[in-house]
Design an enzyme around this catalytic site. Structure first.
Site, PDB file in Angstrom:
ATOM      1  N   ALA A   1       0.845  -1.159   0.021  1.00 49.27           N
ATOM      2  CA  ALA A   1       0.009  -0.135  -0.164  1.00 49.27           C
ATOM      3  C   ALA A   1       0.909   1.156  -0.038  1.00 49.27           C
ATOM      4  O   ALA A   1       0.314   2.461  -0.558  1.00 49.27           O
ATOM      5  CB  ALA A   1      -1.081   0.017   1.191  1.00 49.27           C
TER       6      ALA A   1
ATOM      7  N   LYS B   1       3.633   1.889   2.797  1.00 45.03           N
ATOM      8  CA  LYS B   1       4.083   1.991   4.173  1.00 45.03           C
ATOM      9  C   LYS B   1       5.527   2.388   3.964  1.00 45.03           C
ATOM     10  O   LYS B   1       6.076   3.460   4.790  1.00 45.03           O
ATOM     11  CB  LYS B   1       4.095   0.706   4.923  1.00 45.03           C
ATOM     12  CG  LYS B   1       2.519   0.293   5.339  1.00 45.03           C
ATOM     13  CD  LYS B   1       2.436  -0.938   6.468  1.00 45.03           C
ATOM     14  CE  LYS B   1       3.555  -1.819   5.966  1.00 45.03           C
ATOM     15  NZ  LYS B   1       3.021  -2.711   5.082  1.00 45.03           N
TER      16      LYS B   1
ATOM     17  N   LYS C   1      11.469  -1.908  12.170  1.00 46.45           N
ATOM     18  CA  LYS C   1      10.738  -2.835  11.512  1.00 46.45           C
ATOM     19  C   LYS C   1      10.539  -4.090  12.357  1.00 46.45           C
ATOM     20  O   LYS C   1      11.451  -4.880  12.441  1.00 46.45           O
ATOM     21  CB  LYS C   1      11.044  -3.349  10.060  1.00 46.45           C
ATOM     22  CG  LYS C   1      10.317  -4.377   9.268  1.00 46.45           C
ATOM     23  CD  LYS C   1       9.191  -3.722   8.685  1.00 46.45           C
ATOM     24  CE  LYS C   1       8.614  -4.639   7.878  1.00 46.45           C
ATOM     25  NZ  LYS C   1       7.573  -4.022   7.092  1.00 46.45           N
TER      26      LYS C   1
ATOM     27  N   CYS D   1      -0.335   7.285  -4.215  1.00 43.63           N
ATOM     28  CA  CYS D   1      -0.453   6.754  -5.458  1.00 43.63           C
ATOM     29  C   CYS D   1       0.591   5.564  -5.689  1.00 43.63           C
ATOM     30  O   CYS D   1       1.914   5.771  -5.852  1.00 43.63           O
ATOM     31  CB  CYS D   1       0.038   7.838  -6.458  1.00 43.63           C
ATOM     32  SG  CYS D   1      -1.230   9.371  -6.375  1.00 43.63           S
TER      33      CYS D   1
ATOM     34  N   TYR E   1       3.285   9.370  -6.820  1.00 44.67           N
ATOM     35  CA  TYR E   1       3.890   8.237  -7.205  1.00 44.67           C
ATOM     36  C   TYR E   1       5.224   8.419  -7.648  1.00 44.67           C
ATOM     37  O   TYR E   1       5.620   9.541  -8.285  1.00 44.67           O
ATOM     38  CB  TYR E   1       3.261   7.635  -8.694  1.00 44.67           C
ATOM     39  CG  TYR E   1       3.956   6.575  -9.417  1.00 44.67           C
ATOM     40  CD1 TYR E   1       3.749   5.055  -8.915  1.00 44.67           C
ATOM     41  CD2 TYR E   1       4.781   6.746 -10.521  1.00 44.67           C
ATOM     42  CE1 TYR E   1       4.781   4.216  -9.576  1.00 44.67           C
ATOM     43  CE2 TYR E   1       5.339   5.832 -11.078  1.00 44.67           C
ATOM     44  CZ  TYR E   1       5.638   4.464 -10.607  1.00 44.67           C
ATOM     45  OH  TYR E   1       6.105   3.573 -11.153  1.00 44.67           O
TER      46      TYR E   1
END
Length: 237
Positions: A14, A16, A40, A170, A202
């Site tokens: 998505a 992240k 992480k 995007c 994007y």
């Protein structure tokens, strides 16, 4: 845990990592007086931990970034079973507490989506709630994004997650009209009662650190990083 932010999402792929690296890049470029930590917490297969180390000088060991690592790129409970291990969340918690003592702020990139499994009993939303992590939800801009936003906000609300806002991303080149049609901000905010904190464009090269820092300035950083004293020339842009 107001000196931390969990970056979760409505699904895998998505955006992240784009948001996480954009915020790291911004911090590295404009915030010299405060120490940033990056986590992480769990990772399966090569991925974000390696990317952070490639792009940034974090002064953290791989184990400090990712305390729990599995070889197979699968959901943690499945990857752990294949290695004859268990998901040791106590190990992750200890690493998080240790990093908190060393850094002024911690960015935590979750695995998968808000509903992704961590163990056979827990999902990412459980971790966000139990660790009291302020959370941002990344939603990809595409057909169906409104439903994804609504359902994931409903999950966060039901689970008691402190959801600070939504960031739209995007995942493919988008025309402005497509963005407005697929992710109308007024409608998303009306349906979820959660603010949209900005849109990530994007990026042809998501590893361009300067570009990542620039796109971060288009986000509502006051809500994403509330403990941060923003650089005035950027905060007002």
């Amino acid at each position: 845990m107001m000196n931390s932010l969990l970056i979760s999402a409505s699904d895998t792929e998505a955006g992240k990592t784009v948001l996480t690296t954009a915020l790291i890049a911004y911090w590295k470029k404009y915030v010299c007086s405060q120490r940033l930590g990056v986590m992480k917490p769990l990772q399966s297969g090569v991925g974000d931990r390696e990317l952070y180390s490639q792009l940034f000088s974090l002064e953290q060991s791989p184990e400090e970034i990712t305390p729990l690592y599995f070889e197979a790129p699968l959901a943690p409970p499945i990857a752990a079973e294949q290695e004859g291990r268990r998901v040791e969340l106590e190990k992750v918690w200890a690493a998080f507490c240790n990093l908190q003592q060393q850094r002024d702020f911690i960015l935590i990139e979750a695995l998968g989506g808000l509903g992704s499994p961590i163990t056979h009993e827990l999902i990412v939303a459980d971790l966000a709630r139990d660790w009291r992590l302020p959370t941002v939800l990344v939603v990809p801009i595409r057909l169906g994004a409104i439903a994804q936003a609504v359902s994931n906000v409903a999950l966060a609300r039901r689970m008691g997650v402190n959801l600070r806002g939504i960031v739209l991303n995007c995942v493919q080149p988008c025309e402005q009209q497509e963005i407005e049609n697929w992710t109308p901000i007024d409608l998303i905010e009306s349906l979820t009662q959660i603010p949209v904190l900005g849109i990530l464009p994007y990026l042809e090269n998501p590893h361009d650190v300067n570009q990542l820092a620039q796109v971060a300035t288009n986000l509502n950083l006051e809500d994403l990083l509330p403990s941060l004293t923003l650089k005035p020339s950027v905060a007002l842009s």
